[in-house]
Design an enzyme around this catalytic site. Structure first.
Site, PDB file in Angstrom:
ATOM      1  N   CYS A  13       0.829  -1.216   0.000  1.00  0.00           N
ATOM      2  CA  CYS A  13       0.000   0.000   0.000  1.00  0.00           C
ATOM      3  C   CYS A  13       0.859   1.259   0.000  1.00  0.00           C
ATOM      4  CB  CYS A  13      -0.956   0.011   1.195  1.00  0.00           C
ATOM      5  SG  CYS A  13      -0.120   0.169   2.782  1.00  0.00           S
ATOM      6  N   ASP A  18       2.177   2.719   2.561  1.00  0.00           N
ATOM      7  CA  ASP A  18       2.052   3.532   3.780  1.00  0.00           C
ATOM      8  C   ASP A  18       3.302   3.410   4.652  1.00  0.00           C
ATOM      9  OD1 ASP A  18      -0.383   4.138   2.809  1.00  0.00           O
ATOM     10  OD2 ASP A  18      -1.555   3.156   4.361  1.00  0.00           O
ATOM     11  N   CYS A  41      -3.063   5.510   5.484  1.00  0.00           N
ATOM     12  CA  CYS A  41      -4.530   5.499   5.475  1.00  0.00           C
ATOM     13  C   CYS A  41      -5.081   5.834   6.865  1.00  0.00           C
ATOM     14  CB  CYS A  41      -5.015   4.117   5.039  1.00  0.00           C
ATOM     15  SG  CYS A  41      -4.765   2.875   6.309  1.00  0.00           S
ATOM     16  N   CYS A  74      -2.759  -2.746   8.553  1.00  0.00           N
ATOM     17  CA  CYS A  74      -2.436  -1.424   9.112  1.00  0.00           C
ATOM     18  C   CYS A  74      -2.043  -1.587  10.587  1.00  0.00           C
ATOM     19  CB  CYS A  74      -3.619  -0.484   8.986  1.00  0.00           C
ATOM     20  SG  CYS A  74      -4.449  -0.564   7.378  1.00  0.00           S
TER      21      CYS A  74
HETATM   22 FE1  FES Z   1      -1.695   0.190   4.236  1.00  0.00          FE
HETATM   23 FE2  FES Z   1      -3.511   1.087   5.864  1.00  0.00          FE
HETATM   24  S1  FES Z   1      -3.772   0.689   3.756  1.00  0.00           S
HETATM   25  S2  FES Z   1      -1.407   0.792   6.286  1.00  0.00           S
END
Ligand code: FES
Length: 139
Positions: free
Chosen positions: A34, A36, A59, A103
């Site tokens: 993702c 992040d 996110c 996450c």
């Molecule tokens: Fe990757 Fe939340 S979508 S940490």
């Protein structure tokens, strides 16, 4: 699945946000899928995490889990912080949708990365205490 009130609260009003200029340990982890990124800062005195803060580029669930993870380890002995699991973070937030479980994994790993960095700065090999640092690539 909708987000719980607690997730929404920690997303809208995250606790312990910001950099820490005099941190004793800094951990940064990311999820390659993702993209992040989570960064955790800890201050340690006599084996107690006296202060903790975070900066998350990610996110809403990443922000909420970072926030909750900081609340769960703040003021706690390192031993307890080392036992923090992503499951405990999720439970404290009254759950997350399945696609957002990773996450919370990031939040657990960010705390562990900060603790590893703390041990390295103390001249102690963190591997036997914290475990091997792993890439978070769960989706
Ligand atoms: Fe990757 Fe939340 S979508 S940490």
């Amino acid at each position: 699945m909708a987000y719980s009130e607690k997730v929404m609260d920690h997303f809208a009003n995250p606790r312990n946000v910001g950099e820490m200029s005099d941190a004793d340990g800094i951990g940064e982890v990311g999820n390659s899928k993702c993209g992040d990124i989570m960064k955790m800062y800890i201050k340690v005195r006599d084996n107690i995490i006296t202060d903790v803060s975070f900066k998350t580029f990610g996110c809403g669930a990443a922000i909420a889990t970072s926030s909750m993870a900081t609340e769960l380890v703040k003021g706690k002995p390192i031993d307890e912080a080392l036992k923090l699991t992503n499951k405990a973070v999720m439970e404290a937030l009254d759950g997350l949708p399945p696609v957002k479980v990773h996450c919370s994994v990031l939040a657990e790993q960010a705390i562990k990365a900060a603790l590893s960095d703390y041990y390295i700065k103390q001249g102690i090999d963190p591997e036997t205490i914290v475990g091997k640092a792993t890439e978070c690539d769960e989706s």
